[in-house]
Design a protein around this motif. Structure first.
Motif, PDB file in Angstrom:
ATOM      1  N   SER A 260       0.957  -1.195   0.096  1.00 20.97           N
ATOM      2  CA  SER A 260      -0.001  -0.196   0.012  1.00 20.97           C
ATOM      3  C   SER A 260       0.939   1.316  -0.125  1.00 20.97           C
ATOM      4  N   SER A 261       2.144   1.271   0.618  1.00 21.94           N
ATOM      5  CA  SER A 261       2.913   2.372   0.666  1.00 21.94           C
ATOM      6  C   SER A 261       3.830   2.449  -0.793  1.00 21.94           C
ATOM      7  N   ILE A 262       3.880   1.343  -1.428  1.00 23.11           N
ATOM      8  CA  ILE A 262       4.350   1.421  -2.683  1.00 23.11           C
ATOM      9  C   ILE A 262       3.495   2.051  -3.863  1.00 23.11           C
ATOM     10  N   TRP A 263       1.887   1.538  -3.648  1.00 27.08           N
ATOM     11  CA  TRP A 263       1.048   2.021  -4.486  1.00 27.08           C
ATOM     12  C   TRP A 263       0.572   3.557  -4.231  1.00 27.08           C
ATOM     13  N   SER A 264       0.993   3.834  -3.025  1.00 33.99           N
ATOM     14  CA  SER A 264       0.574   5.348  -2.689  1.00 33.99           C
ATOM     15  C   SER A 264       1.879   6.095  -3.545  1.00 33.99           C
TER      16      SER A 264
ATOM     17  N   ASN B  68       0.065   2.993  -8.720  1.00 38.65           N
ATOM     18  CA  ASN B  68      -0.106   1.641  -9.338  1.00 38.65           C
ATOM     19  C   ASN B  68      -0.976   0.720  -8.489  1.00 38.65           C
ATOM     20  N   VAL B  69      -2.123   1.271  -8.078  1.00 37.21           N
ATOM     21  CA  VAL B  69      -2.892   0.279  -7.135  1.00 37.21           C
ATOM     22  C   VAL B  69      -3.406  -1.053  -7.907  1.00 37.21           C
ATOM     23  N   PRO B  70      -4.074  -0.774  -9.114  1.00 42.88           N
ATOM     24  CA  PRO B  70      -4.306  -2.402  -9.636  1.00 42.88           C
ATOM     25  C   PRO B  70      -3.306  -3.264  -9.633  1.00 42.88           C
ATOM     26  N   GLU B  71      -2.130  -2.858 -10.139  1.00 43.38           N
ATOM     27  CA  GLU B  71      -0.789  -3.826 -10.234  1.00 43.38           C
ATOM     28  C   GLU B  71      -0.413  -4.306  -9.013  1.00 43.38           C
ATOM     29  N   MET B  72      -0.258  -3.564  -7.997  1.00 43.35           N
ATOM     30  CA  MET B  72      -0.005  -3.911  -6.712  1.00 43.35           C
ATOM     31  C   MET B  72      -1.088  -5.010  -6.003  1.00 43.35           C
ATOM     32  N   MET B  73      -2.438  -4.673  -6.534  1.00 42.97           N
ATOM     33  CA  MET B  73      -3.229  -5.364  -5.767  1.00 42.97           C
ATOM     34  C   MET B  73      -3.095  -6.653  -6.298  1.00 42.97           C
ATOM     35  N   ILE B  74      -2.715  -6.944  -7.712  1.00 45.91           N
ATOM     36  CA  ILE B  74      -2.576  -8.146  -8.481  1.00 45.91           C
ATOM     37  C   ILE B  74      -1.409  -8.954  -7.599  1.00 45.91           C
ATOM     38  N   LEU B  75      -0.485  -8.289  -7.558  1.00 43.09           N
ATOM     39  CA  LEU B  75       0.762  -8.766  -6.754  1.00 43.09           C
ATOM     40  C   LEU B  75       0.446  -9.435  -5.443  1.00 43.09           C
ATOM     41  N   LEU B  76      -0.412  -8.548  -4.643  1.00 43.45           N
ATOM     42  CA  LEU B  76      -0.620  -8.839  -3.319  1.00 43.45           C
ATOM     43  C   LEU B  76      -1.546 -10.164  -3.321  1.00 43.45           C
ATOM     44  N   PHE B  77      -2.408 -10.304  -4.346  1.00 43.55           N
ATOM     45  CA  PHE B  77      -3.306 -11.637  -4.385  1.00 43.55           C
ATOM     46  C   PHE B  77      -2.361 -12.644  -4.704  1.00 43.55           C
ATOM     47  N   ALA B  78      -1.456 -12.747  -5.685  1.00 48.70           N
ATOM     48  CA  ALA B  78      -0.577 -13.510  -6.350  1.00 48.70           C
ATOM     49  C   ALA B  78       0.213 -14.138  -4.975  1.00 48.70           C
ATOM     50  N   TYR B  79       0.501 -12.950  -4.249  1.00 49.13           N
ATOM     51  CA  TYR B  79       1.502 -13.655  -3.175  1.00 49.13           C
ATOM     52  C   TYR B  79       0.798 -14.501  -2.054  1.00 49.13           C
ATOM     53  N   TYR B  80      -0.501 -14.093  -1.791  1.00 50.33           N
ATOM     54  CA  TYR B  80      -1.213 -14.813  -0.764  1.00 50.33           C
ATOM     55  C   TYR B  80      -1.636 -16.047  -1.397  1.00 50.33           C
ATOM     56  N   ILE B  81      -1.871 -16.167  -2.659  1.00 51.49           N
ATOM     57  CA  ILE B  81      -2.249 -17.400  -3.472  1.00 51.49           C
ATOM     58  C   ILE B  81      -1.060 -18.485  -3.252  1.00 51.49           C
ATOM     59  N   ILE B  82       0.223 -18.107  -3.624  1.00 54.70           N
ATOM     60  CA  ILE B  82       1.289 -18.888  -3.374  1.00 54.70           C
ATOM     61  C   ILE B  82       1.606 -19.223  -2.074  1.00 54.70           C
ATOM     62  N   LEU B  83       1.509 -18.276  -1.168  1.00 54.50           N
ATOM     63  CA  LEU B  83       1.923 -18.611   0.157  1.00 54.50           C
ATOM     64  C   LEU B  83       1.003 -19.513   0.819  1.00 54.50           C
ATOM     65  N   VAL B  84      -0.312 -19.365   0.675  1.00 55.09           N
ATOM     66  CA  VAL B  84      -1.206 -20.214   1.259  1.00 55.09           C
ATOM     67  C   VAL B  84      -1.232 -21.742   0.561  1.00 55.09           C
ATOM     68  N   ALA B  85      -0.938 -21.697  -0.648  1.00 53.96           N
ATOM     69  CA  ALA B  85      -0.867 -23.059  -1.495  1.00 53.96           C
ATOM     70  C   ALA B  85       0.414 -23.724  -0.933  1.00 53.96           C
ATOM     71  N   MET B  86       1.432 -22.935  -0.601  1.00 54.99           N
ATOM     72  CA  MET B  86       2.663 -23.709   0.092  1.00 54.99           C
ATOM     73  C   MET B  86       2.348 -24.238   1.455  1.00 54.99           C
ATOM     74  N   ILE B  87       1.472 -23.476   2.267  1.00 52.07           N
ATOM     75  CA  ILE B  87       0.978 -23.973   3.703  1.00 52.07           C
ATOM     76  C   ILE B  87       0.349 -24.987   3.402  1.00 52.07           C
ATOM     77  N   ALA B  88      -0.686 -24.952   2.656  1.00 55.09           N
ATOM     78  CA  ALA B  88      -1.721 -26.093   2.460  1.00 55.09           C
ATOM     79  C   ALA B  88      -0.891 -27.530   2.006  1.00 55.09           C
ATOM     80  N   LYS B  89       0.108 -27.367   1.165  1.00 59.98           N
ATOM     81  CA  LYS B  89       0.864 -28.396   0.516  1.00 59.98           C
ATOM     82  C   LYS B  89       1.773 -29.058   1.787  1.00 59.98           C
TER      83      LYS B  89
END
Lengths: 256, 245
Positions: free
Chosen positions: B200-204, B208-229
């Protein structure tokens, strides 16, 4: 490891190793044991028989303190079992018990099941315990199964592991609570053979059983219970061959 | 090669993934990811300890202890985690002692510490119930066998009940751990510089809010997939051969 000295009692080995006097047990309003007198001498093999619901399992469970009594006295080697001050560990290392449902630890291998109590409870040397555990497993015909998990074994094999597990604590007395009742007929024999060997070696055994043939052949004395009371007791020849009480006669005519 | 690509992407398509070509933003992103992982690990650890201790205490003979555990569960399971976080940070944080840092004063527990405590306690309230269900699934006949072999109550709990209960409740535990990993992002509201806060400080700075949002989503998807695995592998590793088949 030497055995820690038991608290002072005036018990001597020529007295009963187990002595129950007027033992009563109620679950709520239901009186399951109504004054049981029973004694076992060292080296004796005792069978408790009787119809379902007569209190046999409750009776055997009072001997190692798993089921508290409502009244009366249970003494093992002269020591009152149902005494709040009793050292439960000292009692339980003297008495092994094997259950109908084996009750092995499912997350440990066969060898670990047998080794756990001596190592964790008695703090014995691990290598010595392992040696003893392996030889006990060989004795119950389970060499080669050391690394199997309980769920990978048949009922009869699991029950023999349970016997080895109890024996590894080097008990003075073994209690068997309907140990063959959950087994398929072909597995009953392998377990009974193990118990028979144990009896032949002089182990003091108390069995609750429905195996009348076994009771007749192996036991020194038979107790017949009905409705929370001991109706009749004596050598198997007498109890099976010439029962005195009408209830014993009726029960035996049904099962024999 | 990556940096020129994202620089070109920004110039030609107007998609500004600044951390991938800007060294300063890249540093911020890495730091945010690292603090996020640290935060999640600490929260999960605290919640697990609370779960085990709480579930053990629930089997206590003392009615007072059982009441305290029940009250704890009621309070922390029935209120929103963000309210708890604010309560801890602004409520308790205001009355905790300050440490002299040589000229200026800092609270003894910072925002990271409060986030771990608050969300850890929140997650712990679920874990107590999860472990309790596992403990109750351990057959009493199994613990009775241990009792007959001379195990003390404590040894029965540690060597028999807990290992079995843990296996029985692992699927439910996995759910809660994943949920906690996501709840950790709430630490954003008390300015813990974890991933959400950092992005959020980078996008301020870059708008580049939409781009950083996509990044944030991707981060959590990958992280949670790793925890689940990871949890799935643990489940497989702990499976009891032949059990329940």
């Amino acid at each position: 490891m030497s055995r820690s000295a038991a608290p002072q009692t005036d018990w001597t080995p020529d007295q009963p190793i187990i002595a129950l006097k007027d033992v009563r047990k109620s679950f709520g309003h239901l009186e399951v044991l109504k004054g049981i007198d029973l004694h076992v001498m060292k080296g004796e093999v005792i069978c408790i028989i009787g119809p379902s619901g007569s209190g046999k399992s409750t009776l055997i469970r009072t001997i190692n303190g798993l089921t508290p009594v409502t009244a009366g006295s249970v003494k093992v080697e002269g020591q009152e079992v149902h005494d709040d001050k009793l050292d439960k560990l000292a009692l339980r290392r003297k008495i092994g018990i094997v259950f109908q449902q084996y009750n092995l630890f499912p997350h440990r291998t066969v060898l670990q099941n047998v080794m756990m109590a001596p190592v964790l409870v008695l703090h014995e040397n691990k290598r010595e315990v392992e040696e003893r555990a392996r030889s006990l497993l060989a004795k119950v015909q389970l060499s080669g199964k050391e690394d199997a998990y309980p769920a990978q074994l048949s009922g009869g094999q699991q029950q023999r592991v349970a016997i080895a597990r109890s024996l590894c604590m080097r008990p003075d007395v073994m209690l068997f609570d309907e140990v063959t009742a959950a087994l398929d007929p072909e597995m009953v024999k392998e377990v009974l053979v193990t118990i028979k060997e144990l009896a032949a070696e002089g182990m003091t055994c108390v069995l609750v059983t429905h195996e009348m043939g076994f009771a007749r052949e192996v036991c020194d004395r038979v107790y017949f219970t009905d409705a929370g009371l001991i109706v009749e007791s004596g050598p198997p020849k007498q109890v099976f061959g010439d029962p005195q009480d009408a209830r014993t006669k009726e029960f035996l005519s049904k099962v024999l | 090669m990556i940096a020129p690509f994202f620089e070109r992407l920004n110039k030609t398509a107007g998609l500004n993934f600044s951390p991938f070509y800007d060294a300063y933003d890249w540093g911020r992103l890495l730091e945010g990811m690292w603090i996020s992982v640290e935060l999640i690990a600490c929260i999960i650890a605290v919640s697990l300890v609370i779960g085990v201790v709480g579930a053990g205490a629930q089997t206590s003979k003392s009615r007072v202890i059982r009441f305290l555990i029940a009250a704890y569960i009621e309070i922390f399971r029935n209120t929103p985690p963000i309210v708890q976080l604010l309560f801890f940070y602004f409520g308790l944080g205001a009355i905790t002692p300050q440490v002299d840092m040589g000229g200026w004063y800092e609270p003894i527990i910072g925002s990271f510490g409060w986030a771990v405590i608050a969300i850890g306690i929140f997650g712990g309230s679920y874990n107590v119930e999860i472990f309790r269900s596992g403990i109750e699934a351990v057959p009493s006949t199994t613990t009775e066998a241990a009792e007959s072999l001379g195990f003390s109550n404590f040894k029965i709990f540690v060597y028999i009940t807990l290992p079995l209960a843990f296996r029985f409740c692992l699927p439910a535990l996995t759910n809660n751990i994943i949920s906690l990993a996501k709840t950790a992002s709430l630490a954003y509201v008390i300015a813990v510089p974890e991933i959400t806060y950092t992005l959020s400080s980078i996008w301020s700075d870059n708008v580049n809010v939409p781009e950083m949002m996509i990044l944030l989503f991707a981060y959590y998807i990958i992280l949670v997939a790793m925890i689940a695995k990871g949890m799935h592998l643990l489940e497989k590793r702990l499976a009891l051969p032949g059990y329940g088949q």
